[in-house]
Design a protein around this motif. Structure first.
Motif, PDB file in Angstrom:
ATOM      1  N   ARG A  73      79.586  37.581  19.912  1.00 34.44           N
ATOM      2  CA  ARG A  73      80.644  36.486  20.139  1.00 34.44           C
ATOM      3  C   ARG A  73      80.600  36.010  21.587  1.00 34.44           C
ATOM      4  NH1 ARG A  73      85.816  35.663  17.799  1.00 34.44           N
ATOM      5  NH2 ARG A  73      87.315  34.492  19.023  1.00 34.44           N
ATOM      6  N   ASP A  74      80.093  36.890  22.584  1.00 30.83           N
ATOM      7  CA  ASP A  74      79.802  36.269  23.875  1.00 30.83           C
ATOM      8  C   ASP A  74      78.839  35.217  23.911  1.00 30.83           C
ATOM      9  OD1 ASP A  74      80.569  36.653  27.028  1.00 30.83           O
ATOM     10  OD2 ASP A  74      78.367  36.721  26.694  1.00 30.83           O
ATOM     11  N   TYR A  75      77.839  35.316  23.006  1.00 31.51           N
ATOM     12  CA  TYR A  75      76.953  34.179  23.035  1.00 31.51           C
ATOM     13  C   TYR A  75      77.000  33.280  21.977  1.00 31.51           C
ATOM     14  CZ  TYR A  75      73.214  36.242  26.160  1.00 31.51           C
ATOM     15  OH  TYR A  75      72.348  36.719  27.140  1.00 31.51           O
ATOM     16  N   GLU A  76      78.301  33.171  21.504  1.00 31.71           N
ATOM     17  CA  GLU A  76      78.799  31.964  20.692  1.00 31.71           C
ATOM     18  C   GLU A  76      78.024  32.158  19.425  1.00 31.71           C
ATOM     19  OE1 GLU A  76      78.858  28.471  22.792  1.00 31.71           O
ATOM     20  OE2 GLU A  76      80.489  29.233  24.212  1.00 31.71           O
ATOM     21  N   LEU A  77      77.702  33.071  18.868  1.00 34.12           N
ATOM     22  CA  LEU A  77      77.090  33.289  17.397  1.00 34.12           C
ATOM     23  C   LEU A  77      78.178  32.862  16.454  1.00 34.12           C
ATOM     24  CD1 LEU A  77      74.727  36.231  17.559  1.00 34.12           C
ATOM     25  CD2 LEU A  77      74.346  33.596  18.100  1.00 34.12           C
ATOM     26  N   ALA A  78      77.683  32.512  15.571  1.00 32.31           N
ATOM     27  CA  ALA A  78      78.837  31.851  14.487  1.00 32.31           C
ATOM     28  C   ALA A  78      78.499  32.501  12.891  1.00 32.31           C
ATOM     29  CB  ALA A  78      79.123  30.290  14.265  1.00 32.31           C
ATOM     30  N   ILE A  79      79.095  32.757  12.039  1.00 33.74           N
ATOM     31  CA  ILE A  79      78.987  33.167  10.656  1.00 33.74           C
ATOM     32  C   ILE A  79      79.853  32.164   9.729  1.00 33.74           C
ATOM     33  CG2 ILE A  79      79.297  34.953   8.851  1.00 33.74           C
ATOM     34  CD1 ILE A  79      78.861  36.978  11.042  1.00 33.74           C
ATOM     35  N   HIS A  80      79.185  31.552   9.076  1.00 37.60           N
ATOM     36  CA  HIS A  80      79.804  30.382   8.259  1.00 37.60           C
ATOM     37  C   HIS A  80      80.458  29.602   8.983  1.00 37.60           C
ATOM     38  CE1 HIS A  80      77.852  32.800   5.027  1.00 37.60           C
ATOM     39  NE2 HIS A  80      78.868  33.777   4.966  1.00 37.60           N
ATOM     40  N   GLY A  81      80.093  29.143  10.131  1.00 39.19           N
ATOM     41  CA  GLY A  81      80.690  28.096  10.975  1.00 39.19           C
ATOM     42  C   GLY A  81      81.858  28.420  11.686  1.00 39.19           C
ATOM     43  N   ARG A  82      82.123  29.818  11.733  1.00 39.34           N
ATOM     44  CA  ARG A  82      83.227  30.580  12.536  1.00 39.34           C
ATOM     45  C   ARG A  82      82.876  31.455  13.594  1.00 39.34           C
ATOM     46  NH1 ARG A  82      83.864  35.329  11.009  1.00 39.34           N
ATOM     47  NH2 ARG A  82      83.430  35.997   9.049  1.00 39.34           N
ATOM     48  N   PRO A  83      83.465  31.697  14.643  1.00 42.55           N
ATOM     49  CA  PRO A  83      83.150  32.725  15.774  1.00 42.55           C
ATOM     50  C   PRO A  83      82.849  34.343  14.980  1.00 42.55           C
ATOM     51  CG  PRO A  83      84.648  31.417  16.545  1.00 42.55           C
ATOM     52  CD  PRO A  83      84.759  30.734  15.241  1.00 42.55           C
ATOM     53  N   VAL A  84      82.075  34.868  15.451  1.00 43.78           N
ATOM     54  CA  VAL A  84      81.916  36.182  14.981  1.00 43.78           C
ATOM     55  C   VAL A  84      83.172  36.963  15.374  1.00 43.78           C
ATOM     56  CG1 VAL A  84      80.870  38.547  15.328  1.00 43.78           C
ATOM     57  CG2 VAL A  84      79.582  36.541  15.041  1.00 43.78           C
ATOM     58  N   ARG A  85      83.785  37.651  14.423  1.00 44.81           N
ATOM     59  CA  ARG A  85      84.898  38.660  14.876  1.00 44.81           C
ATOM     60  C   ARG A  85      84.600  39.716  15.985  1.00 44.81           C
ATOM     61  NH1 ARG A  85      85.255  37.953   9.178  1.00 44.81           N
ATOM     62  NH2 ARG A  85      87.017  36.714   8.318  1.00 44.81           N
ATOM     63  N   SER A  86      85.401  40.089  16.842  1.00 42.53           N
ATOM     64  CA  SER A  86      84.861  40.625  17.908  1.00 42.53           C
ATOM     65  C   SER A  86      86.241  41.847  18.338  1.00 42.53           C
ATOM     66  CB  SER A  86      84.789  39.753  19.154  1.00 42.53           C
ATOM     67  OG  SER A  86      83.959  40.523  20.188  1.00 42.53           O
ATOM     68  N   LEU A  87      85.962  42.137  19.704  1.00 42.20           N
ATOM     69  CA  LEU A  87      86.614  43.369  20.152  1.00 42.20           C
ATOM     70  C   LEU A  87      88.065  43.448  19.790  1.00 42.20           C
ATOM     71  CD1 LEU A  87      86.196  46.132  21.539  1.00 42.20           C
ATOM     72  CD2 LEU A  87      86.924  45.086  23.707  1.00 42.20           C
ATOM     73  N   GLU A  88      88.792  42.017  20.055  1.00 42.34           N
ATOM     74  CA  GLU A  88      90.204  42.048  19.950  1.00 42.34           C
ATOM     75  C   GLU A  88      90.659  42.682  18.716  1.00 42.34           C
ATOM     76  OE1 GLU A  88      88.364  40.254  21.849  1.00 42.34           O
ATOM     77  OE2 GLU A  88      89.009  40.895  23.497  1.00 42.34           O
ATOM     78  N   ALA A  89      89.861  41.935  17.472  1.00 47.38           N
ATOM     79  CA  ALA A  89      90.340  42.405  16.355  1.00 47.38           C
ATOM     80  C   ALA A  89      90.115  43.846  16.128  1.00 47.38           C
ATOM     81  CB  ALA A  89      89.156  41.791  15.246  1.00 47.38           C
TER      82      ALA A  89
END
Length: 358
Positions: A282-298
């Motif tokens: 997520r820090d590197y702004e990778l996206a999956i199907h056009g949205r940010p990767v879900r990360s730590l906060e989740a």
């Protein structure tokens, strides 16, 4: 894990000690959870050179200022000589022996990544000085007793990487990549890294800290099995016969099938793999199907559907593995999470979220 920014705008990485663009000395501020450029004030004092932090004052950890194996800082109000990561050390290698300092540096880098993730997850991280009964400690030892600065084993003999009474012991030989690879092949393991050791052994520690005498024990036994099963006999059976054929449907790894304690530690380690890698993606702004990767906060939200996180994890690890194969390297994540193994990760997810909340 994530990256940081220097006051000059350059991207900084967790282990950095100096900005390669502007030359500023860097230090990790554990109370702020960030790596910062520093300005020397004299008398061993430093101030962060970032907006909003310039009024703070710090000192370098002794293992930073003297030994150069750390990059963490100590708040000026703290009268200790070690940072909160290094003060957990019970034993370090004999630095007079050639090669030991480099091995220790590798081990310390992995240890600090573990502490970073534990902090980010809101898990309790206290040393034995603050909490003798439940405190966490680390011992980095060698097989040859006369090369040890401290020898908690009570004499010569082999040092085993493991956990006992809150102390995580790492055999210094694990810091040698060629030795570690030989052991990995001999043990028929898919994955063996220093960071993996720390994450696995921390799972044993937190089982005693968060599960053993809590309301989580019954859910643990329902999924992982009864930990009162003879541990030595279970390991002997595993090494003699290997895991059951259906282990992939019930465990995150073959070794997890050895005993409920090892199942928990392996599952815990995989959850930390997931958290740390998704945060970096997520820090590197990778996206999956056009949205940010879900990360730590989740992961800290107990209401978050773990299956959403695992869907991102599956997509990310497939990509990482494909990229590695393109470079002729082995898979970065050589595991497949299915069936009951996913339910076990979900239990770890709920426990950590509850611990962070309460």
């Amino acid at each position: 894990m994530k990256t940081f920014s220097c006051s000059c705008g350059n991207r900084l990485y967790f282990e950095n000690t100096r900005c390669l663009t502007c030359g500023k000395v860097l230090g990790y501020l554990p109370d702020m959870g960030m790596l910062s450029p520093l300005v020397a004030l004299g008398d061993g004092r430093w101030r962060p050179d970032l907006e909003g932090l310039r009024g703070r004052r710090y000192r370098q950890c002794r293992h930073y200022a003297v030994e150069n194996v750390c990059n963490w800082m100590i708040a000026e109000t703290d009268d200790g000589v070690f940072c909160r990561a290094c003060r957990l050390n019970e034993a370090i290698p004999n630095l007079a022996k050639p090669g030991n300092r480099q091995a220790w540096l590798r081990i310390e880098k992995a240890k600090r990544r573990l502490i970073y993730t534990l902090d980010r997850l809101g898990l309790p991280v206290f040393g034995k000085a603050a909490d003798p009964a439940h405190g966490l400690a680390f011992a980095f030892l060698e097989d040859v007793d006369d090369s040890l600065e401290f020898n908690d084993e009570g004499g010569s003999g082999r040092i085993y990487t493991g956990h006992l009474n809150g102390t995580i012991t790492i055999n210094l030989a694990e810091a040698d990549p060629s030795t570690r690879e030989r052991v990995r092949e001999a043990m028929n393991e898919q994955y063996r890294t220093l960071l993996g050791h720390f994450r696995h052994e921390s799972g044993h520690y937190y089982w005693y800290r968060l599960v053993a005498t809590s309301e989580w024990l019954a859910p643990f036994r329902a999924l992982f099995g009864d930990e009162r099963e003879d541990y030595a006999r279970s390991l002997a059976r595993y090494y003699a016969a290997g895991p059951p054929k259906d282990w992939p449907s019930r465990h995150v790894s073959a070794y997890a099938a050895a005993h409920p304690w090892e199942d928990w530690a392996e599952t815990w380690a995989h959850y930390l793999h997931l958290v740390d890698t998704l945060e970096m993606a997520r820090d590197y702004e990778l996206a999956i199907h056009g949205r940010p990767v879900r990360s730590l906060e989740a992961t800290l939200d107990a209401t978050t559907d773990l299956y959403d996180l695992l869907a991102d994890w599956h997509q990310l690890t497939q990509t990482l593995n494909a990229l590695n194969r393109s470079m002729g390297q082995p898979d970065a994540y050589p595991f497949t999470l299915t069936g009951q193994a996913v339910e076990k990760i979900a239990l770890v997810h709920r426990l950590i979220a509850a611990s962070a909340a309460g």
